[in-house]
Design a protein around this motif. Structure first.
Motif, short mmCIF file in Angstrom:
data_model
loop_
_atom_site.label_atom_id
_atom_site.label_comp_id
_atom_site.label_asym_id
_atom_site.label_seq_id
_atom_site.Cartn_x
_atom_site.Cartn_y
_atom_site.Cartn_z
N PRO A 70 -28.67 -140.61 31.12
CA PRO A 70 -28.18 -141.00 32.44
C PRO A 70 -28.81 -142.34 32.85
N ALA A 71 -28.00 -143.19 33.49
CA ALA A 71 -28.50 -144.50 33.96
C ALA A 71 -27.87 -144.79 35.31
N ALA A 72 -28.63 -145.43 36.19
CA ALA A 72 -28.14 -145.75 37.53
C ALA A 72 -26.95 -146.70 37.47
N HIS A 73 -26.96 -147.60 36.52
CA HIS A 73 -25.82 -148.48 36.28
C HIS A 73 -25.82 -148.86 34.80
N GLY A 74 -24.65 -149.18 34.29
CA GLY A 74 -24.54 -149.49 32.87
C GLY A 74 -24.75 -148.24 32.03
N VAL A 94 -39.52 -138.61 24.74
CA VAL A 94 -39.98 -139.09 26.05
C VAL A 94 -38.79 -139.30 26.98
N LEU A 95 -37.76 -140.00 26.51
CA LEU A 95 -36.60 -140.27 27.36
C LEU A 95 -35.86 -138.98 27.72
N SER A 96 -35.74 -138.06 26.79
CA SER A 96 -35.08 -136.78 27.06
C SER A 96 -35.83 -135.99 28.12
N ALA A 97 -37.16 -135.97 28.02
CA ALA A 97 -37.97 -135.24 29.00
C ALA A 97 -37.87 -135.88 30.38
N ALA A 98 -37.84 -137.22 30.42
CA ALA A 98 -37.83 -137.92 31.70
C ALA A 98 -36.44 -137.97 32.34
#
Length: 171
Positions: free
Chosen positions: A40-44, A88-92
């Motif tokens: 997930p990303a706020a934009h892009g 790390v990215l999956s957890a966050a």
């Protein structure tokens, strides 16, 4: 931020486009296995591309979801530990889609021609005209359209969005 002018299209005759791309590039394709995880990303869009256990790239990009030629602005951060970065990215952030593909890469001038076999989705061609810092986007759009003609890519085969979007619709 670096930019490409891009198109993506479904392929009905992959062997024909492969032959045309090889003739235009003057050399055989480089085959690359890719495992992309989107976050997930706020934009892009944000994805981790894994090539092997010791090689990957974290890629952020932003582009319009239209079927024609479009500008894509991007940033890439290489990593030597993609599995750790994925954890790390999956957890966050959590994850969205995963896209697994085999890519045949041809270089035609300043354009990367990708012939992608995407698990669960089919076969596609993608053009990425890598813009030079001083090059106007209009020139990249022209190059992409000329290559579409040379590779016999029909307007009706163009698609919007990313493979992850197609995967999400198939779920």
């Amino acid at each position: 931020m670096p930019s490409n002018i891009e198109i993506k299209a479904r392929l009905s005759d992959p062997s024909r486009v492969t032959s045309l791309a090889e003739a235009l590039s003057g050399s055989p394709a480089i085959t690359i296995e890719q495992h992309d995880t989107f976050f997930p990303a706020a934009h892009g869009r944000l994805k981790l591309r894994q090539f092997s256990p010791s090689k990957g790239e974290l890629i952020f990009y932003s582009r319009a979801d239209i079927s024609g030629t479009k500008q894509s602005d991007y940033l890439i951060a290489p990593t030597e530990s993609p599995a750790s970065l994925l954890a790390v990215l999956s957890a966050a952030l959590g994850t969205r889609e995963t896209v697994i593909k085999t890519r045949k890469l041809f270089q035609v001038g300043q354009t990367r021609v990708h012939l992608d076999s995407v698990v669960g989705l089919g076969t596609f061609v993608e053009l990425e005209v890598e813009l030079r810092p001083d090059q106007p986007p209009e020139e990249g759009h022209r190059i992409a359209r000329e290559l579409m003609v040379a590779l016999e890519i029909e307007e009706g085969d163009l698609i919007e969005g990313a493979y992850a979007d197609l995967a999400r619709r198939n779920d």
